[in-house]
Enzyme design. Structure first.
Site, PDB file in Angstrom:
ATOM      1  N   ARG A   1      18.319  59.444  14.601  1.00  0.00           N
ATOM      2  CA  ARG A   1      17.869  58.658  13.488  1.00  0.00           C
ATOM      3  C   ARG A   1      16.362  58.909  12.919  1.00  0.00           C
ATOM      4  NH1 ARG A   1      21.537  54.475  13.084  1.00  0.00           N
ATOM      5  NH2 ARG A   1      20.647  54.389  10.958  1.00  0.00           N
TER       6      ARG A   1
ATOM      7  N   PRO B   1      24.612  48.977   6.906  1.00  0.00           N
ATOM      8  CA  PRO B   1      24.616  47.545   6.792  1.00  0.00           C
ATOM      9  C   PRO B   1      23.948  46.883   8.090  1.00  0.00           C
ATOM     10  CG  PRO B   1      26.852  48.168   6.519  1.00  0.00           C
ATOM     11  CD  PRO B   1      26.072  49.201   6.763  1.00  0.00           C
ATOM     12  N   GLU B   2      22.801  45.987   7.800  1.00  0.00           N
ATOM     13  CA  GLU B   2      22.269  45.617   9.307  1.00  0.00           C
ATOM     14  C   GLU B   2      23.045  44.596   9.464  1.00  0.00           C
ATOM     15  OE1 GLU B   2      18.332  46.780  10.037  1.00  0.00           O
ATOM     16  OE2 GLU B   2      18.639  48.558   9.103  1.00  0.00           O
TER      17      GLU B   2
ATOM     18  N   LYS C   1      26.019  43.055  14.575  1.00  0.00           N
ATOM     19  CA  LYS C   1      27.000  43.766  13.336  1.00  0.00           C
ATOM     20  C   LYS C   1      28.548  43.658  13.604  1.00  0.00           C
ATOM     21  CE  LYS C   1      22.927  46.931  13.612  1.00  0.00           C
ATOM     22  NZ  LYS C   1      22.468  48.308  14.072  1.00  0.00           N
TER      23      LYS C   1
END
Length: 307
Positions: A297, A2-3, A52
């Site tokens: 990533r 979730p950003e 975040k």
DNA sequence: TAAAAATGAGGAA
DNA sequence: TCCTCCTTTTTAG
């Protein structure tokens, strides 16, 4: 993960559901038992996000000055789920999606929820590994799989927050520290955008999509970008993340780049330009979108639009 | 059953 | 550059 937009939506939903109420706080899983005990019976006075990180302020019922902060971070797996009665939001979930393009789950119909004699909802038995449960008058919220969930003093919470870069979702944010830090670093801008002490709230999708929309190659060193380039990336993230907060989903394509597909439809394959679209044609120029591993990533970009 | 994947991040080497 | 932690869902065998 979730950003940042997800965390800001969580802050809003938790605030709407619980602000001003004494909450029952527990840790069905057991790994947050000590923290839950400190918070149980306190009043939620504020829910907010920076990047975040989610900050929930809990005041002692008799002493508003006595505040403890529950600070949490969802990491890559974490999620909150909500169940409420008809006076609150219906059941929903915000957090780590399990499939690419998955939207926040949520039903418009309020589930049948039991109430006690005092009119408070009676939470159902927890399912799975629920680290923390907050239960109020009209519903409850379950937190699963967070990377961080801790009780801190306001001073400790502020110290942690001070390490974060400016948040594009904060209307009062000053982008100057981001422009300065990124502009003097020789590291790739694709790396810098993910560093939470440089700018906070951007994750893998906003990184890829904001760079695409600005035509910036992810491997460009920060020092090679002009202040205008960096300011453009900041503005782009402000705009994209703002859409994310409003819609509850990361949508980064312009309408003309998803022809014939109405906004209301699910169109995961056209919601983004390059994220998870490697091997497919660029929606703008037709070149093949590329992917490579960068610091563990996936990095996605168009070699033509972002030459 | 087991493994892989998923929108992070901290720490050791 | 690895390694580790956190959880659920989907896919493979």
């Amino acid at each position: 993960m979730p950003e940042g937009h997800s965390i800001h939506r969580l802050a809003r939903q938790l605030g709407d559901l619980f602000t001003g109420q004494r909450l029952s706080v527990s840790s069905p899983q057991g790994r947050f038992s000590a923290g839950a005990q400190l918070l149980d019976g306190r009043v939620l006075t504020r829910a907010r996000a920076h990047g975040k990180h989610l900050y929930l302020d809990f005041a002692a019922p008799q002493d508003p000055q006595d505040v403890l902060v529950m600070r949490s971070h969802l990491g890559i797996y974490g999620a909150w789920s909500f169940v409420g009665d008809e006076t609150s939001a219906a059941a929903s979930s915000i957090g780590a999606p399990r499939r690419v393009g998955e939207r926040e789950s949520g039903s418009s119909q309020a589930p049948a929820v039991a109430h006690d004699d005092a009119g408070r909802v009676v939470p159902e038995a927890p399912v799975g590994a629920v680290r923390a449960r907050l239960a109020g008058e009209h519903g409850w919220a379950d937190l699963r799989g967070p990377a961080l969930c801790a009780v801190e003093t306001p001073e400790e919470a502020r110290a942690a927050e001070a390490k974060l870069g400016p948040d594009p979702l904060d209307p009062d944010a000053d982008p100057a520290p981001f422009l300065a830090k990124a502009g003097r670093s020789r590291r790739a801008i694709g790396v810098l955008l993910m560093e939470q002490d440089v700018v906070s709230g951007i994750g893998n999708i906003f990184r890829a999509e904001s760079l695409f929309r600005r035509g910036v190659n992810p491997m460009t060193p920060g020092t090679s970008l002009t202040p205008e380039d960096l300011r453009g990336l900041w503005d782009e993230n402000v705009a994209l993340m703002d859409v994310g907060v409003r819609v509850g989903r990361i949508i980064t394509t312009d309408p003309e780049d998803r022809p014939g597909i109405p906004e209301s439809e699910a169109w995961p394959e056209h919601a983004n330009y390059v994220y998870h679209r490697h091997g497919q044609d660029c929606l703008r120029c037709g070149a093949t979108v590329l992917k490579k591993d960068l610091n563990g990533r996936g990095l996605y970009w168009c070699p033509v639009c972002q030459a």
